[in-house]
Write a protein that holds these residues in place. Structure first.
Motif, PDB file in Angstrom:
ATOM      1  N   SER A  81      -2.214  -1.325   4.574  1.00 54.71           N
ATOM      2  CA  SER A  81      -0.932  -1.399   3.857  1.00 54.71           C
ATOM      3  C   SER A  81       0.109  -0.518   4.524  1.00 54.71           C
ATOM      4  O   SER A  81       1.268  -0.916   4.686  1.00 54.71           O
ATOM      5  CB  SER A  81      -1.106  -0.966   2.400  1.00 54.71           C
ATOM      6  OG  SER A  81      -1.899  -1.891   1.709  1.00 54.71           O
ATOM      7  N   ARG A  82      -0.299   0.672   4.946  1.00 60.84           N
ATOM      8  CA  ARG A  82       0.620   1.595   5.617  1.00 60.84           C
ATOM      9  C   ARG A  82       1.099   0.989   6.938  1.00 60.84           C
ATOM     10  O   ARG A  82       2.292   1.013   7.248  1.00 60.84           O
ATOM     11  CB  ARG A  82      -0.067   2.943   5.872  1.00 60.84           C
ATOM     12  CG  ARG A  82       0.848   4.012   6.439  1.00 60.84           C
ATOM     13  CD  ARG A  82       0.093   5.288   6.763  1.00 60.84           C
ATOM     14  NE  ARG A  82      -0.857   5.121   7.845  1.00 60.84           N
ATOM     15  CZ  ARG A  82      -0.535   5.067   9.140  1.00 60.84           C
ATOM     16  NH1 ARG A  82       0.723   5.150   9.509  1.00 60.84           N
ATOM     17  NH2 ARG A  82      -1.468   4.929  10.063  1.00 60.84           N
ATOM     18  N   GLU A  87       1.170  -2.234   7.765  1.00 56.59           N
ATOM     19  CA  GLU A  87       2.023  -3.390   7.482  1.00 56.59           C
ATOM     20  C   GLU A  87       3.435  -2.939   7.109  1.00 56.59           C
ATOM     21  O   GLU A  87       4.416  -3.584   7.492  1.00 56.59           O
ATOM     22  CB  GLU A  87       1.407  -4.242   6.378  1.00 56.59           C
ATOM     23  CG  GLU A  87       0.194  -5.033   6.832  1.00 56.59           C
ATOM     24  CD  GLU A  87      -0.528  -5.751   5.698  1.00 56.59           C
ATOM     25  OE1 GLU A  87      -0.344  -5.385   4.521  1.00 56.59           O
ATOM     26  OE2 GLU A  87      -1.292  -6.687   6.017  1.00 56.59           O
ATOM     27  N   ALA A  88       3.537  -1.839   6.377  1.00 57.57           N
ATOM     28  CA  ALA A  88       4.855  -1.294   6.029  1.00 57.57           C
ATOM     29  C   ALA A  88       5.587  -0.834   7.287  1.00 57.57           C
ATOM     30  O   ALA A  88       6.802  -1.035   7.417  1.00 57.57           O
ATOM     31  CB  ALA A  88       4.711  -0.146   5.037  1.00 57.57           C
ATOM     32  N   GLU A 145      -8.082  -0.406   3.450  1.00 56.08           N
ATOM     33  CA  GLU A 145      -7.019  -1.211   2.846  1.00 56.08           C
ATOM     34  C   GLU A 145      -5.722  -0.410   2.732  1.00 56.08           C
ATOM     35  O   GLU A 145      -4.624  -0.938   2.954  1.00 56.08           O
ATOM     36  CB  GLU A 145      -7.469  -1.735   1.480  1.00 56.08           C
ATOM     37  CG  GLU A 145      -8.519  -2.836   1.575  1.00 56.08           C
ATOM     38  CD  GLU A 145      -9.071  -3.262   0.229  1.00 56.08           C
ATOM     39  OE1 GLU A 145      -8.777  -2.604  -0.794  1.00 56.08           O
ATOM     40  OE2 GLU A 145      -9.808  -4.266   0.204  1.00 56.08           O
TER      41      GLU A 145
END
Length: 91
Positions: free
Chosen positions: A13-14, A16-17, A9
């Motif tokens: 997130s990384r 997606e950033a 997860e």
């Protein structure tokens, strides 16, 4: 299993950033290209001395050698409070 899921997860997130950052760069690049086109058209209509002053005001610098030409500049977009540093090298 839970630790691996949390790691996955965090990696998601990384990533997606990073995708968001790339989209922002694409938007900025499009804005910069449109701005450069406008400047190019307006500067082309000026006389030599006015062109020199315009490039000086825009802080555009060109360094030419036998091997390459490097053009550098800084563009400030006050409406978005962005500062863009541009550089292009051709050989």
């Amino acid at each position: 299993m839970k630790v691996q899921r949390q790691g996955n997860e965090a990696e998601l997130s990384r990533l997606e950033a990073q995708v968001g950052a790339v989209k922002d760069l694409d938007r900025v690049e499009g804005n910069l290209m449109a701005f450069c086109d406008q400047v190019r058209q307006r500067v082309a209509a000026l006389g030599f001395d006015e062109q020199r002053l315009a490039l000086q005001a825009l802080e555009i610098k060109a360094v030419a050698t036998e091997a390459s030409v490097r053009v550098q500049g800084v563009v400030v977009n006050e409406s978005e409070l962005d500062i863009l540093t541009i550089e292009q090298t051709s050989a």
